[in-house]
Design an enzyme around this catalytic site. Structure first.
Site, short mmCIF file in Angstrom:
data_model
loop_
_atom_site.label_atom_id
_atom_site.label_comp_id
_atom_site.label_asym_id
_atom_site.label_seq_id
_atom_site.Cartn_x
_atom_site.Cartn_y
_atom_site.Cartn_z
CG ASP A 121 -2.27 0.63 0.97
OD1 ASP A 121 -2.37 1.85 1.22
OD2 ASP A 121 -3.22 -0.04 0.51
CG ASP A 122 0.42 6.05 1.01
OD1 ASP A 122 1.55 6.34 0.57
OD2 ASP A 122 -0.43 6.90 1.34
NE ARG A 133 -12.42 1.63 -0.23
CZ ARG A 133 -11.44 2.27 0.41
NH1 ARG A 133 -10.18 1.92 0.22
NH2 ARG A 133 -11.72 3.23 1.27
CG ASP A 181 -5.78 6.20 -2.19
OD1 ASP A 181 -6.89 6.77 -2.21
OD2 ASP A 181 -5.33 5.62 -1.18
CG ASP A 206 -9.71 4.65 4.25
OD1 ASP A 206 -10.02 4.62 3.04
OD2 ASP A 206 -8.59 5.00 4.65
CD1 TRP A 221 -11.09 6.29 -0.54
CD2 TRP A 221 -11.30 8.43 -1.23
NE1 TRP A 221 -9.84 6.84 -0.62
CE2 TRP A 221 -9.94 8.15 -1.02
CE3 TRP A 221 -11.68 9.70 -1.64
CZ2 TRP A 221 -8.95 9.10 -1.24
CZ3 TRP A 221 -10.70 10.66 -1.87
CH2 TRP A 221 -9.35 10.35 -1.67
N GLY A 222 -15.92 5.86 -3.48
CA GLY A 222 -17.32 6.13 -3.84
C GLY A 222 -17.57 7.58 -4.26
CE LYS A 236 -5.91 1.09 -1.65
NZ LYS A 236 -5.85 0.55 -0.27
#
Ligand code: GAL
Length: 590
Positions: free
Chosen positions: A78-79, A262, A179, A266, A245-246, A177
């Site tokens: 991840d990040d 997503r 972001d 979160d 995030w939608g 992924k």
């Protein structure tokens, strides 16, 4: 095979000609992520405070505990993996992963990926669609922040999509992924933008306010990232996971070109957060299917309110992700997993529900107070997984009739997938007594009540929302407007019949287009339009002129057709929404 790929490429290119969810492109069907991806990611367990040793130990645990062979194959970092953007635009590894520890390590992540591949695992990497990343905005104390000049610290993919995706592909990654903090959180008011630490970017994506976001630009950035993915390693692209995030109506456009997106912010390890994220995906069963999945975020099983002291909640969380065909990305420290928690994440019957090859997302078929019932049609005709959910803090009795599941009243076998017991079936009704927060996940093996008839709830993965139509300008991300839903209007208001939901109905936005993959397998369609005129129906691209019978219903011949398009009347006809009632598809073959 080759022909299939050309077809896909054309479909996706067509998607780029329009933006903001209005493109009439075919959805993203492919063998990539044909079932929901399963794996592990460090973020829920460690935040950004972890290193290579933690990741490799977790990879070892996946193999030794048998989880790899259960299907958990992706190890996704991840990040925080980056040191800085190097002189030639390439990324250099950080001490976090200390790739140099692996033989042959250096500026390349290849040894790390090779190591995972040699273990029979797959590897995932992470980036941001903007210049900067979430950790730079929200996790300033992590030791894993990028270093160097302002330009060197711009490790997000903005202006560098091609070069970054080429690196990820050359290094051998299988999954990426992407972001979105870079386009949401570096506006003029961000303190570190004000003091010159980071460049200002927009924001072009406003949290909670899709109507005020630059939707075309957000969609365009993610769409071009996907084009680079296909260019970088033709025939063997990375799984593309969008982490917006939608926001920015991502749910409406991502199914066309990503494998998972997503649907909410979160998750955290609390009951309320788990339900919130679940709801954001559960309302969108018509948007998911093989190769494109709603992602309510990584699992919290094993953490906080879902740890070994909360096995009822842990099983509920796992059941809910399974029944809506959500990606199963574990988020616990596997070195500390207890046998009880391992039994939850390794339940083969539950995993089989999630990974069922038909790829249907479960559909909400009933809501009674704190109770909710979701049914997922399985690949074998007449077999269904049914989650009976107690969301509340009091014990609850829930029941569902086999008729509501379109199954014959007799001869059904019912198995409780957590306790192995037979479910209670009396007079064609399945009943369960649920403890607070308990979900019963049942597998029902029966026969369809009318073997040739299918409602949308029997085959949600055949549906694709190719145009979303009307979207209220003041919509928020919290109260999502879902352009097409089984049993509900886009606003979330139930479409009721008697005292239940009308699960053969689809509530749709004005002007929306729904495509149904018929595959030449259906003979007729019958439905009752919510209003008599203004809607359209196309069969293999040809407009039909449907006529209603005396009872208001319409019957169409589908003989041999591959693609049906259901077009809701435009908003100019006076209403924001339209209901397709009593949709019944008659199969030509069983
Ligand atoms: C968030 C994302 C999380 C995690 C985190 C890392 O935006 O939703 O899943 O990746 O950033 O900073």
């Amino acid at each position: 095979m080759v022909l299939g790929r050309i077809g896909l490429a054309l479909a996706v290119v067509a998607g780029f000609s329009a933006v903001n969810g209005q493109a009439a492109a075919a959805p993203n069907h492919q063998t990539l992520a044909a079932t929901p991806p399963m794996g592990w990611n460090p973020y829920n367990a460690f935040g950004l405070n972890y290193g290579q040793d933690d990741v490799l130990a977790s990879a070892d645990a996946l193999v030794k505990l048998g989880l790899r062979d259960d299907g958990y194959r992706y190890v996704n970092i991840d990040d925080g993996w980056w040191l800085k953007r190097g002189p030639k635009g390439m990324r250099i590894r950080t001490n976090l992963y200390a790739i140099a520890k692996l033989p042959g390590g250096g500026a390349s992540m290849r040894p790390f990926v090779d190591h995972l591949h040699a273990m029979g695992l797959k590897a995932g990497i992470y980036t941001d669609i903007g210049y900067n990343t979430c950790s730079q905005r929200w996790d300033k104390t992590t030791p894993n922040l990028p270093v160097g000049t302002r330009a060197e610290r711009e490790v997000g993919s903005m202006d560098h999509q091609a070069i970054d995706v080429r690196d990820f592909s050359r290094w051998g990654f299988d999954f990426v992924k992407v972001d979105a903090c870079g386009i949401a959180d570096f506006g003029p008011d961000a303190p570190d933008v004000k003091n010159g630490t980071y460049r200002q970017m927009g924001p072009i994506m406003l949290r909670e306010r899709p109507g005020a976001s630059d939707l075309a630009r957000v969609e365009g950035l993610y769409a071009s990232f996907e084009r680079e993915i296909r260019k970088a390693r033709p025939g063997h692209p990375l799984v593309f996971s969008i982490c917006a995030w939608g926001e920015a109506d991502v749910n409406n456009w991502a199914p066309r070109f990503s494998q998972m997106w997503r649907t909410s912010g979160d998750i955290n390890a609390s009951w309320a957060s788990m339900l919130h994220n679940f709801d954001s995906a559960a309302s969108r069963s018509l948007f998911a299917g093989p190769g494109h999945w709603n992602d309510p975020d990584m699992l919290e099983v094993g953490n906080g309110a879902f740890d070994a002291n909360h096995l009822t909640e842990a099983r509920a969380h796992m059941s809910l992700w399974a029944v809506i065909a959500a990606p199963l990305i574990l988020g616990l420290d596997l070195r500390k997993a207890t046998p009880e928690i391992l039994a939850v994440i390794r339940n083969k019957d539950v995993i089989a529900v999630n990974q069922d090859p038909a790829g249907h997302q479960g559909v909400i078929i009933a809501r009674q107070g704190d109770g909710e019932i979701i049914a997922k049609p399985l690949a074998i005709s007449g077999h269904k997984a049914v989650a009976m959910i107690n969301r509340g803090d009091q014990p609850l009795h829930l029941s569902v009739s086999l008729a509501e599941l379109n199954l014959m009243a007799d001869g059904a076998q019912i198995r409780d997938l957590w306790h192995g017991s037979q479910g209670v079936l009396r007079d064609g009704v399945v009943s369960v007594d649920l403890a607070p927060h308990e979900t019963a996940l049942l597998r029902i093996e029966g026969r369809l009540a009318q073997p040739a008839l299918r409602s949308p709830a029997d085959m949600p993965a055949r549906f694709h929302v190719t145009q979303v139509g009307y979207l209220p300008p003041d919509r928020t991300t919290k109260e999502q407007w879902v352009p097409a839903r089984i049993g509900f209007l886009p606003s979330g208001a139930p479409i009721t019949r008697g005292d239940g939901l009308e699960t053969a109905a689809i509530g749709a936005s004005a002007g929306s287009h729904l495509v149904v993959d018929l595959g030449g397998q259906f003979r007729t369609l019958r439905f009752t339009p919510g209003v008599k005129a203004g809607y359209g129906v196309k069969l293999d691209g040809k407009a039909l002129a449907p006529h209603a019978g005396a009872d208001g219903s319409v019957t169409l011949s589908l003989a041999g057709a591959r693609r049906l398009e259901l077009i809701a009347p435009p908003r100019t006809a006076g209403a924001d929404t339209f209901i397709w009632h009593d949709l019944r598809f008659e199969r030509a073959v069983n």
